[in-house]
Design an enzyme around this catalytic site. Structure first.
Site, PDB file in Angstrom:
ATOM      1  CD  GLU A  55     -40.086  24.966  62.719  1.00 22.21           C
ATOM      2  OE1 GLU A  55     -40.507  25.621  63.679  1.00 22.21           O
ATOM      3  OE2 GLU A  55     -40.829  24.436  61.866  1.00 22.21           O
ATOM      4  N   GLY A  84     -45.332  34.326  58.743  1.00 16.38           N
ATOM      5  CA  GLY A  84     -45.008  33.274  57.803  1.00 16.38           C
ATOM      6  C   GLY A  84     -46.301  32.589  57.392  1.00 16.38           C
ATOM      7  CE  LYS A 126     -48.061  19.331  63.322  1.00 15.40           C
ATOM      8  NZ  LYS A 126     -48.003  20.770  63.548  1.00 15.40           N
ATOM      9  CG  ASN A 157     -44.206  18.055  62.815  1.00 15.83           C
ATOM     10  OD1 ASN A 157     -44.341  18.777  63.788  1.00 15.83           O
ATOM     11  ND2 ASN A 157     -44.980  18.187  61.741  1.00 15.83           N
ATOM     12  CB  SER A 183     -42.727  23.352  57.598  1.00 12.42           C
ATOM     13  OG  SER A 183     -42.435  22.345  58.561  1.00 12.42           O
ATOM     14  CB  ALA A 190     -50.501  27.328  56.004  1.00  8.72           C
TER      15      ALA A 190
END
Length: 297
Positions: A260, A9, A181, A185, A248, A127
């Site tokens: 997620e 991915g 992290k 998020n 994401s 990314a």
């Protein structure tokens, strides 16, 4: 050094592209179509200045191709990790494993594996996958690494690929690293997914900013010990650095994929409740994302 990256991915391809500049890299994918695309084109990385770097890599769909002298990076999302773990159990115990999933839910599950050396990574870079063989490097950010079990020396080769575009930092506490992290998020991902806005709009949209600030304060009340290491100024800085990025979770929503939210937001909510704290704003966002996914009761 032979490196295997499981999952192609956005994160897997970006990691593979930088590592392939110095080492022999094999990318392990699920779909034949992607295998054929990468075998034909290699991995194309769109750099921050718009130039394209083309990296030759090996590609396979077979776990049997992982050699005993490999270093394995597991870059699939948490939603696919349960399919991968039984395959990893069959690999030699001496193969070092690095997991770069978001969230906290995978931490205890991964440590049940038989491998002697297991590390975790926290990817701060931006990314975005453009197609089966092209990844867009959307923002410079550090790759944090923490070895939870085994030999730290097995990870030192990362210093050979470190650069201004691909900074690497070693930290001591894997669980703390993953939790911090996960907090970042939690501030950005569910809000952008629900509002369908880019990261930078959390600062420029007045109402989104009010929600972001309230969400930060709520989480800091539940985890006051994190206020020193996760400041609101840091959250604002991250939004600015990734202003043009789609999180994401937003990318998953726009592509109608499962997010997620459980492994990131759900895990933080559970951690707070375990400490006798409630997170009503975050919990509302959690249920909104699940509702948008169309989860059945």
């Amino acid at each position: 050094m032979k490196i295997v990256v499981i999952g192609a991915g956005s994160v897997g391809m970006l990691l593979a592209s930088f590592l392939a500049e110095r080492f022999q890299v094999t990318v392990l994918v699920r779909r034949k179509e992607q295998e054929e695309a990468i075998r034909k084109h290699g991995i194309h990385r769109i750099n921050l200045d718009g130039t394209i770097t083309r990296l030759p890599v090996n590609v396979s769909t077979k776990y049997e191709d992982i050699r005993s002298d490999s270093f394995v990076i597991v870059a699939v999302k948490y939603t696919h990790l349960k399919e991968v773990l039984p395959r990893l159990e069959k690999l030699p115990e001496d193969i070092p494993l690095l997991f770069v999933q978001n969230g906290l839910a995978h931490f205890d599950e991964v440590l049940k594996l038989p491998q002697k050396t297991i590390g975790f990574g926290s990817c701060q870079f931006g990314a975005q996958k453009e197609n089966d063989h092209t990844v867009n490097h959307r923002g410079i950010g550090v790759l944090k690494l923490a070895v939870e079990r085994g030999k730290t020396g097995d990870f030192q080769w990362f210093s050979k690929v470190e650069s201004a575009s691909f900074p690497v930092q070693f930290v001591d506490d894997a669980e703390k690293m993953l939790f911090e992290k996960a907090l970042y998020n939690c501030f950005i991902n569910p809000l952008t997914a629900v509002l369908q806005i880019k990261n930078g709009e959390l600062l420029t949209n007045r109402h989104a900013y009010i929600l972001l600030k309230a969400l930060y304060e709520e989480c800091m009340e539940a985890f006051p010990e994190r206020r020193e290491t996760v400041s609101f100024e840091d959250v604002v800085s991250l939004c600015k650095k990734t202003a043009s990025n789609s999180s994401s979770m937003l990318q998953d929503r726009l592509l109608n994929r499962k997010t997620e939210v459980e492994s990131i937001v759900g895990a933080v909510i559970k951690k707070a409740e375990k400490n006798g704290k409630s997170l009503p704003i975050l919990k509302t966002l959690y249920h909104l994302v699940l509702a948008l996914e169309g989860e059945k009761t």
